[in-house]
Every structure is written in structure tokens, then in C-alpha cells.
Design a protein around this motif. Structure first.
Motif, short mmCIF file in Angstrom:
data_model
loop_
_atom_site.label_atom_id
_atom_site.label_comp_id
_atom_site.label_asym_id
_atom_site.label_seq_id
_atom_site.Cartn_x
_atom_site.Cartn_y
_atom_site.Cartn_z
N MET A 179 0.85 -1.18 0.00
CA MET A 179 0.00 0.00 0.00
C MET A 179 0.89 1.24 0.00
N CYS A 180 0.47 2.27 -0.72
CA CYS A 180 1.21 3.53 -0.72
C CYS A 180 0.28 4.66 -0.30
N ASP A 181 0.82 5.57 0.49
CA ASP A 181 0.07 6.71 0.98
C ASP A 181 0.31 7.89 0.04
N PRO A 182 -0.72 8.38 -0.66
CA PRO A 182 -0.50 9.46 -1.63
C PRO A 182 -0.08 10.78 -0.98
N ASP A 183 -0.47 11.02 0.26
CA ASP A 183 -0.11 12.27 0.93
C ASP A 183 1.25 12.22 1.60
N ASP B 111 3.87 10.13 0.72
CA ASP B 111 4.97 9.71 -0.16
C ASP B 111 5.75 8.53 0.41
N TYR B 112 5.05 7.55 0.92
CA TYR B 112 5.69 6.34 1.41
C TYR B 112 4.78 5.15 1.17
N CYS B 113 5.39 3.98 1.19
CA CYS B 113 4.63 2.74 1.03
C CYS B 113 4.82 1.89 2.27
N TYR B 114 3.86 1.03 2.53
CA TYR B 114 3.92 0.18 3.71
C TYR B 114 3.17 -1.12 3.45
N GLY C 84 9.70 -2.36 8.07
CA GLY C 84 10.53 -1.53 7.22
C GLY C 84 10.46 -0.04 7.52
N ILE C 85 9.70 0.37 8.52
CA ILE C 85 9.61 1.79 8.88
C ILE C 85 10.60 2.05 10.01
N PHE C 86 11.55 2.96 9.78
CA PHE C 86 12.54 3.34 10.78
C PHE C 86 12.31 4.80 11.13
N CYS C 87 11.96 5.07 12.37
CA CYS C 87 11.63 6.43 12.80
C CYS C 87 12.83 7.19 13.32
N GLY C 88 14.01 6.61 13.23
CA GLY C 88 15.20 7.23 13.80
C GLY C 88 15.51 6.61 15.15
N GLU C 89 16.61 7.03 15.72
CA GLU C 89 17.03 6.49 17.02
C GLU C 89 16.09 6.91 18.15
N ALA C 90 15.32 7.97 17.96
CA ALA C 90 14.50 8.52 19.03
C ALA C 90 13.00 8.36 18.77
#
Length: 57
Positions: A1-5, A7-10, A18-24
Motif C-alpha cells: 500500500m502507498c500513501d498518496p499524501d 509519499d511512502y509505502c507500507y 521496514g519503517i525506521f523512525c530514527g534512534e528517538a
């Protein structure tokens, strides 16, 4: 699935895979979409799926 607003797919069956939010930050599913929850002192206002220090703005 891709989110049009956003700009990412999941993966609709495992939205945080596969989603990395950063170290924090940590990904959590909200309304069947990936969302980053940031640690205190961090924000995801600039990039919805990445937590950066508040001072970086």
C-alpha cells in the motif's frame, strides 16, 4: 500500500515493517497506517516518519 499524501509505502498486513523512525522514535500502527511516536525532545513535524531533535527546526 502507498500513501498518496505521505509519499511512502507500507505493508498493509504489518504496517511498521521496514519503517525506521530514527534512534528517538518508534513506529506504531494508527488507523491502519504507520506512525512515528517520538521520544521527549524530538518531533516528526518535518518528516512524518522520522523523529529529529526539536532544536533542528
Amino acid at each position: 500500500m502507498c500513501d498518496p499524501d505521505g509519499d511512502y509505502c507500507y505493508d498493509k498486513f504489518n504496517v511498521c515493517r521496514g519503517i525506521f523512525c530514527g534512534e528517538a522514535g518508534q513506529c506504531v500502527p494508527v488507523d491502519t497506517k504507520p506512525t512515528c511516536v517520538c521520544d521527549p525532545g524530538y518531533t516528526n513535524e518535518t518528516y512524518s516518519l522520522y523523529c529529529e531533535p526539536l532544536a533542528a527546526r
